[in-house]
Design an enzyme around this catalytic site. Structure first.
Site, short mmCIF file in Angstrom:
data_model
loop_
_atom_site.label_atom_id
_atom_site.label_comp_id
_atom_site.label_asym_id
_atom_site.label_seq_id
_atom_site.Cartn_x
_atom_site.Cartn_y
_atom_site.Cartn_z
N LYS A 27 -13.22 -10.97 24.07
CA LYS A 27 -12.19 -11.10 23.03
C LYS A 27 -12.78 -11.49 21.68
O LYS A 27 -13.73 -12.26 21.62
CB LYS A 27 -11.16 -12.16 23.44
CG LYS A 27 -10.33 -11.82 24.67
CD LYS A 27 -9.33 -12.92 24.96
CE LYS A 27 -8.57 -12.68 26.25
NZ LYS A 27 -7.66 -11.52 26.20
N ARG A 41 9.29 -2.99 28.62
CA ARG A 41 10.59 -2.29 28.55
C ARG A 41 10.88 -1.81 27.13
O ARG A 41 11.38 -0.70 26.94
CB ARG A 41 11.72 -3.22 29.03
CG ARG A 41 11.81 -3.35 30.53
CD ARG A 41 13.19 -3.86 30.93
NE ARG A 41 13.34 -4.06 32.35
CZ ARG A 41 13.66 -3.12 33.23
NH1 ARG A 41 13.83 -1.86 32.82
NH2 ARG A 41 13.81 -3.40 34.51
N GLY A 51 -5.01 -12.92 33.63
CA GLY A 51 -5.81 -13.93 32.96
C GLY A 51 -5.97 -15.17 33.81
O GLY A 51 -6.80 -15.25 34.72
N SER A 52 -5.12 -16.15 33.54
CA SER A 52 -5.21 -17.44 34.23
C SER A 52 -4.74 -17.35 35.68
O SER A 52 -5.06 -18.20 36.50
CB SER A 52 -4.36 -18.47 33.48
OG SER A 52 -4.52 -18.33 32.08
#
Length: 291
Positions: free
Chosen positions: A80, A164, A234-235
């Site tokens: 990142k 969505r 991720g986490s």
């Protein structure tokens, strides 16, 4: 005629379709992710849950740590950079990273401009909450889009909302009359040619992954059912009780997203998931970073 760099990068991202990309903070976690079937890993010093908890300024990770992770696995490695921080991106390109994520999870370096991704050889991933954001990032050179969601919360509601929204807006463009395209481009704040592509093809010009709050196999399957072409976790894996088992289960869920029997089997006995946060309780909304 040879393929240009932009098309090559989009094709590289296409190769990750259907896969799961996992956040890892060291080579041991990277090896676990690869063994579990991850299609790529995201190397970073702190997972989003810790960034959220500890606060402060979150920056690009130490190149030494990224190199160690890269040398420990055979799958692609991502890292990142802060929004707008093109020097961090140049450093990552120099060390030979496979993909760069211009990420709202890190503290933005520029609150007016995103990176000119066309100036780089390495492909970029960017987050988006809606079709306009997605097409602006693609216009700047992004080779892959992901929902922003709310990283580090273990709460999938924002990722669902963003997916969505993008899919609904794609349908709206697809069903529009041709003479409406310019007006839609103006409303979305997006390049005309990219809006025209969506109108003609009914999809984004690049792959679209889900990210932000995915914590269970069911979450991963839900996002793919809603239109995601793969999932970032991720986490959710390494903040859970049994990372190896949960990682394998989420990879299986991404592959068998339409089979409730398989999803039931892989969801069994995974141990405690990561601690989740209610979105209304969060102080910092990462998804609002960038435009």
């Amino acid at each position: 005629m040879g393929m240009d760099r932009s098309d090559m990068n989009k094709n590289l991202a296409q190769m990750l379709k259907g896969g799961v990309i996992m956040d890892v903070i060291n080579k041991e976690q990277a090896i676990i992710a690869e063994k579990a079937g991850a299609c790529a890993v995201m190397a970073l010093e702190r997972v989003p849950a810790d960034i959220r908890k500890q606060g402060g300024v979150a920056r690009m990770s130490d190149p030494k740590m990224i190199k160690e992770i890269r040398e420990s696995v055979t799958i692609p490695v991502m890292a990142k950079v802060r929004i707008g921080h093109f020097v961090e991106a140049e450093i990552l390109q120099s060390l030979g990273i496979d993909f760069i994520d211009e990420s709202e999870v890190l503290t933005p370096a520029d609150d007016s401009y995103h990176i000119d991704k066309k100036a780089f050889k390495v492909p970029f991933v960017c987050g988006a909450r809606n079709l306009g954001e997605a097409l602006r990032r693609i216009g700047e050179g992004a080779s892959m889009i992901r929902t922003k969601g709310e990283a580090g919360t273990g709460n999938v509601v924002e990722a669902v909302k963003h997916m969505r929204t993008v899919m609904d807006e794609i349908r709206r463009v697809k069903n529009a009359a041709k003479e409406e395209i310019m007006t839609i481009a103006k409303e979305l704040g997006a390049p005309y040619d990219l809006v025209q592509y969506v109108w003609m093809n009914g999809r984004l010009p690049v792959v679209n992954f889900a990210a932000g709050g995915v914590a269970t196999p069911a979450d991963a399957a839900l996002m793919i059912r809603l239109g995601a072409e793969g999932v970032f976790v991720g986490s959710g894996i390494f903040k859970s009780e049994n990372p190896e088992k949960r990682a394998r289960a989420i990879v299986m869920a991404a592959a068998y997203y339409d089979d409730p029997k398989v999803l039931e089997e892989v969801s069994e006995d995974l141990g405690e998931p990561m601690y989740g946060l209610e979105i209304s309780d969060i102080k910092d909304r990462y998804a609002e970073r960038g435009w």
